[in-house]
Design a protein around this motif. Sequence first.
Motif, mmCIF file in Angstrom:
data_model
loop_
_atom_site.group_PDB
_atom_site.id
_atom_site.type_symbol
_atom_site.label_atom_id
_atom_site.label_comp_id
_atom_site.label_asym_id
_atom_site.label_seq_id
_atom_site.Cartn_x
_atom_site.Cartn_y
_atom_site.Cartn_z
ATOM 1 N N GLU A 603 14.436 31.171 42.083
ATOM 2 C CA GLU A 603 15.559 30.324 42.487
ATOM 3 C C GLU A 603 16.728 30.492 41.527
ATOM 4 O O GLU A 603 17.891 30.570 41.937
ATOM 5 C CB GLU A 603 15.132 28.865 42.537
ATOM 6 C CG GLU A 603 16.240 27.947 43.046
ATOM 7 C CD GLU A 603 15.817 26.491 43.045
ATOM 8 O OE1 GLU A 603 15.634 25.926 44.130
ATOM 9 O OE2 GLU A 603 15.677 25.929 41.929
ATOM 10 N N ASP A 622 23.971 31.592 52.406
ATOM 11 C CA ASP A 622 23.491 30.314 52.953
ATOM 12 C C ASP A 622 24.090 29.189 52.099
ATOM 13 O O ASP A 622 23.444 28.699 51.161
ATOM 14 C CB ASP A 622 21.963 30.265 52.921
ATOM 15 C CG ASP A 622 21.404 29.053 53.668
ATOM 16 O OD1 ASP A 622 22.185 28.110 53.920
ATOM 17 O OD2 ASP A 622 20.205 29.061 53.990
ATOM 18 N N ALA A 624 24.593 26.000 52.495
ATOM 19 C CA ALA A 624 23.856 24.742 52.449
ATOM 20 C C ALA A 624 22.674 24.841 51.487
ATOM 21 O O ALA A 624 22.406 23.918 50.699
ATOM 22 C CB ALA A 624 23.369 24.363 53.850
ATOM 23 N N ARG A 625 21.943 25.938 51.541
ATOM 24 C CA ARG A 625 20.808 26.129 50.630
ATOM 25 C C ARG A 625 21.287 26.207 49.180
ATOM 26 O O ARG A 625 20.664 25.676 48.269
ATOM 27 C CB ARG A 625 20.069 27.412 51.019
ATOM 28 C CG ARG A 625 18.815 27.635 50.182
ATOM 29 C CD ARG A 625 18.113 28.900 50.618
ATOM 30 N NE ARG A 625 16.942 29.144 49.784
ATOM 31 C CZ ARG A 625 16.528 30.343 49.429
ATOM 32 N NH1 ARG A 625 17.188 31.403 49.822
ATOM 33 N NH2 ARG A 625 15.458 30.489 48.682
ATOM 34 N N VAL A 627 24.016 24.819 47.871
ATOM 35 C CA VAL A 627 24.428 23.486 47.428
ATOM 36 C C VAL A 627 23.203 22.628 47.098
ATOM 37 O O VAL A 627 23.179 21.915 46.090
ATOM 38 C CB VAL A 627 25.304 22.809 48.505
ATOM 39 C CG1 VAL A 627 25.541 21.345 48.168
ATOM 40 C CG2 VAL A 627 26.632 23.538 48.641
ATOM 41 N N LYS A 628 22.188 22.693 47.944
ATOM 42 C CA LYS A 628 20.959 21.899 47.692
ATOM 43 C C LYS A 628 20.285 22.326 46.382
ATOM 44 O O LYS A 628 19.857 21.485 45.583
ATOM 45 C CB LYS A 628 19.996 22.063 48.863
ATOM 46 C CG LYS A 628 18.720 21.221 48.729
ATOM 47 C CD LYS A 628 17.827 21.406 49.959
ATOM 48 C CE LYS A 628 16.605 20.499 49.870
ATOM 49 N NZ LYS A 628 15.798 20.750 48.660
ATOM 50 N N ALA A 629 20.229 23.649 46.147
ATOM 51 C CA ALA A 629 19.582 24.143 44.928
ATOM 52 C C ALA A 629 20.336 23.693 43.684
ATOM 53 O O ALA A 629 19.736 23.270 42.687
ATOM 54 C CB ALA A 629 19.489 25.666 44.974
ATOM 55 N N ALA A 631 22.302 21.041 43.446
ATOM 56 C CA ALA A 631 22.145 19.586 43.319
ATOM 57 C C ALA A 631 20.781 19.235 42.721
ATOM 58 O O ALA A 631 20.661 18.344 41.865
ATOM 59 C CB ALA A 631 22.324 18.924 44.679
ATOM 60 N N ASP A 632 19.717 19.932 43.172
ATOM 61 C CA ASP A 632 18.377 19.686 42.627
ATOM 62 C C ASP A 632 18.335 20.009 41.141
ATOM 63 O O ASP A 632 17.740 19.249 40.340
ATOM 64 C CB ASP A 632 17.348 20.524 43.380
ATOM 65 C CG ASP A 632 17.124 20.025 44.804
ATOM 66 O OD1 ASP A 632 17.542 18.885 45.090
ATOM 67 O OD2 ASP A 632 16.549 20.781 45.605
ATOM 68 N N ARG A 633 18.937 21.125 40.751
ATOM 69 C CA ARG A 633 18.948 21.515 39.345
ATOM 70 C C ARG A 633 19.694 20.489 38.497
ATOM 71 O O ARG A 633 19.261 20.115 37.404
ATOM 72 C CB ARG A 633 19.598 22.882 39.174
ATOM 73 C CG ARG A 633 18.726 24.041 39.597
ATOM 74 C CD ARG A 633 17.468 24.125 38.705
ATOM 75 N NE ARG A 633 16.598 25.200 39.092
ATOM 76 C CZ ARG A 633 16.623 26.415 38.549
ATOM 77 N NH1 ARG A 633 17.500 26.679 37.601
ATOM 78 N NH2 ARG A 633 15.786 27.332 38.958
#
Length: 638
Positions: A603, A622, A624-625, A627-629, A631-633
Amino acid sequence: MPTETFEFQVEARQLLQLMIHSIYSNKDVFLRELVSNASDALDKLRLAALRDDALDADVSDLHIELEIDREARTLTVRDNGIGMSYDEVGQLIGTIANSGTAEFLRELREAKDAAGAEGLIGQFGVGFYSGFMVADEVTLVTRRAGETKGTRWSSRGEGTYTLQEVDDAPQGTSVTLHLKPADSDNQLHDYTSVWKIKEIVKRYSDFITWPVKLVGEAAGEGDAGEGDAPAEPETLNSMKALWARSRDEVSEDEYHELYKHISHDWRDPLETVQLQAEGTFEYQALLFVPSHAPHDLFTQNFQRGLQLYVKRVFIMDDCEALLPPYLRFVKGVVDAQDLSLNVSREILQQDRHILMMQRRLTKKVLASVKSMKADDAERYGTFWREFGAVLKEGLVTDSDNRDALLAVSSFATTHGEDEQVTLEQYAQRMPDEQEAVYYITGESRQSIDNSPHVEAFRERGIEVLLLTDPVDEVWVDVVGEFQGKRLQSIAKGEIDLGAQGDEKSEGEREKQAEEFAGLLGWMTEQLAEDVKEVRLSSRLTVSPACIVADADDLTPALENMYRAMGQEVPRTKRILELNPAHQLVKGLNQAHGEREDRSELTETAELLYSLAVLAEGGRPADPARFVKAVADRLGRSL
């Protein structure tokens, strides 16, 4: 035939309202536009008669008439030119979609001042409608040369117009303006005043090829005594061909008015270029470099070319063969002595005299730009800002004049916020050990000036050209080198700056390559769908990673350009370069050597690649993917 009533199209109604409520500070331009339209109609008839011996048209006394009726408060502009058919009146006058009306209205609303707005009248081919600035009603009567029936068009500018077929219309077109009532607002614009009409014609239309005559009771006013016979029609313009007169015989104002008549531009030209060729083939040319680029300069339908005359007889309005496409912004007149009057566009493209004139005119224009660059930095700056992008097309297409084009081309660099330099100036300030002229291309100066690719060059004080026009992607490959130094993109291939300030020894670089070899091989496998290789970078000092192309690969911008032209271009995998001194890359390398679970590392590798794509102005595959990664980090780091 009965009178028919039609509605204007929506945009035409909007335009008419702007004209009627007159946002223009100089209403006099209406007469300039109507006289210019009449002149064009006479030119077209002369040309049609030359090409068609069977045309039933009288060309023995071509002229323009102006007639004032003070009692009726009308002003009529009349010509005996080509005229229009019933259908043409409906198409050309009733609707104006083909005149660029939507674009006209948009620019009109965006114009910063009234002076800027008034010039848009002629530029967009809607000069006829300027009559509504001074008239409550406009009536047009016309008959096309060679036809027996005429057409009457009339409107008060209130949303509708009428059309009627008439039997007794003379050849040509007459436009009658039913002038607005005289009041305090109209004292400076009294168009029933003979001196006012004379003043406008002298200022705007003195150079027109055809006589502009004042007829009727107003003709000769002020000259005739009591009891004298009615005055003869009075010619108001000199009809002198400015291009055939020496420079000291013509004022700058006269040149400027000719330019405005030719170009329908309200601003003065930036440069006037005169050429008189003598010898076995004689011709005169008067060319103008505009002070601003037309709104449609880069559109497919842009009308380019010079006006062509033969022995003072108008032949063609937009002779494209006289200048190459990269000089399509130049306006002007060429008057040749030895061409056929009945020449076609196809013949012109092959005529050796035309080709000879094109070469000479091209060199003359480029020489004028070179002089401008040497003598007046401000004017040259205006020229390059407006026309640099189109002039650089010649670096691709015109090998004969490539050196001259390079001499007048200038570019932004990393060594100055506002400074533009030539390749000659760049070469003069290159260090002796520098092996290439470095450049980077992109959509804007801001994006490439902050690009990761520039970091090492900026740190070492190495100048980089910042190229932001689409054509830059092409000409750098075509030109290839300058004064023996290759043109090198800092975003393509491997860049070795070791001899230019890099203090690392060869041994240190080899040790570093060995230290990161495992990570580089693993990341190349993980990102195989997107990149062909992951390697260490010598161009990064601050950013963790960047994307580069192989030396022979197309850049993304060039790929997009080809796709926009309808050409299929296969997707090219590029190279991800890592900064071995960046904390993120160091940490990733350490984790790669210590951890067996690779999921989180994978990742991180994908995020690193996406960050590099963003840094060059692209977008992750991608979003959206991504942004999610991120944000999670960020969430796990708190």
